[in-house]
Design a protein around this motif. Structure first.
Motif, PDB file in Angstrom:
ATOM      1  N   HIS A   1       0.848  -1.089   0.171  1.00 54.89           N
ATOM      2  CA  HIS A   1       0.124   0.068  -0.109  1.00 54.89           C
ATOM      3  C   HIS A   1       0.805   1.344  -0.011  1.00 54.89           C
ATOM      4  N   PRO A   2       0.433   2.393  -0.538  1.00 56.46           N
ATOM      5  CA  PRO A   2       1.199   3.573  -0.585  1.00 56.46           C
ATOM      6  C   PRO A   2       1.691   3.845   0.869  1.00 56.46           C
ATOM      7  N   ALA A   3       0.773   4.061   1.521  1.00 53.96           N
ATOM      8  CA  ALA A   3       1.101   4.399   3.068  1.00 53.96           C
ATOM      9  C   ALA A   3       2.014   3.507   3.872  1.00 53.96           C
ATOM     10  N   ALA A   4       1.363   1.915   3.805  1.00 53.84           N
ATOM     11  CA  ALA A   4       2.093   1.286   4.749  1.00 53.84           C
ATOM     12  C   ALA A   4       1.645  -0.419   4.116  1.00 53.84           C
ATOM     13  N   ASP A   5       2.700  -1.191   4.161  1.00 56.19           N
ATOM     14  CA  ASP A   5       2.410  -2.378   3.561  1.00 56.19           C
ATOM     15  C   ASP A   5       1.573  -3.210   4.788  1.00 56.19           C
ATOM     16  N   SER A   6       0.396  -3.944   4.369  1.00 62.54           N
ATOM     17  CA  SER A   6      -0.233  -5.031   5.318  1.00 62.54           C
ATOM     18  C   SER A   6       0.397  -6.396   5.067  1.00 62.54           C
TER      19      SER A   6
END
Length: 150
Positions: free
Chosen positions: A97-102
């Motif tokens: 994800h752009p903000a943070a990986d899951s």
């Protein structure tokens, strides 16, 4: 398999490692060949029939997951059933994800029954049971919502 030889631990382990590598490498054709054409498979509550259905399901499940690492361990032959095995799986699934990986980490148990197919052994029946999971592939889960894997 003509004059079928007994299922050996090495036979089962080789197919299980191919299964894990096929998922991690997104090689659904190779995954298809780990199962008999008429196999029956249960992944927790999901039921599938046929190797094509298994490969298509895994392709759908992993479509939005960018990286996976499936480790299969503790492969054992069942002494009371000569064509049955049990193995553990520890899988890490990563969705970028752009903000943070899951990240979702899942551990479970495969209970497999094998059948001869040509000169090799393939999985004819599988029952997978999740015993533990941590994390989520849903970025909203970090805000308290439940994100489930399969």
């Amino acid at each position: 398999m003509t004059g079928a030889r007994p299922l050996a631990l090495a036979d089962a382990t080789e197919v299980l490692l191919e299964y894990a590598a096929a998922i991690d490498e997104r090689d659904w054709g190779r995954l298809h060949h780990c199962f008999t054409p008429d196999c029956t498979v249960r992944y927790d509550d999901r039921r599938l029939t046929g190797s094509t259905a298994v490969a298509e399901f895994m392709g759908r499940v992993h479509r939005r997951i960018q990286s996976t690492l499936h480790r299969i361990t503790n492969v054992r032959l069942d002494p009371s059933a000569p064509t049955a095995t049990t193995a553990y799986v520890d899988a890490i699934l990563i969705r970028r994800h752009p903000a943070a990986d899951s990240v979702l980490r899942v551990a479970g148990v495969y209970h497999d029954t094998w059948a001869p197919f040509g000169d090799e052994w393939r999985i004819a029946q599988r029952h997978y049971r999740t015993i533990w999971r941590e994390g989520s592939l849903d970025p909203a889960a970090s805000r308290g919502q439940d994100g489930r894997g399969f």
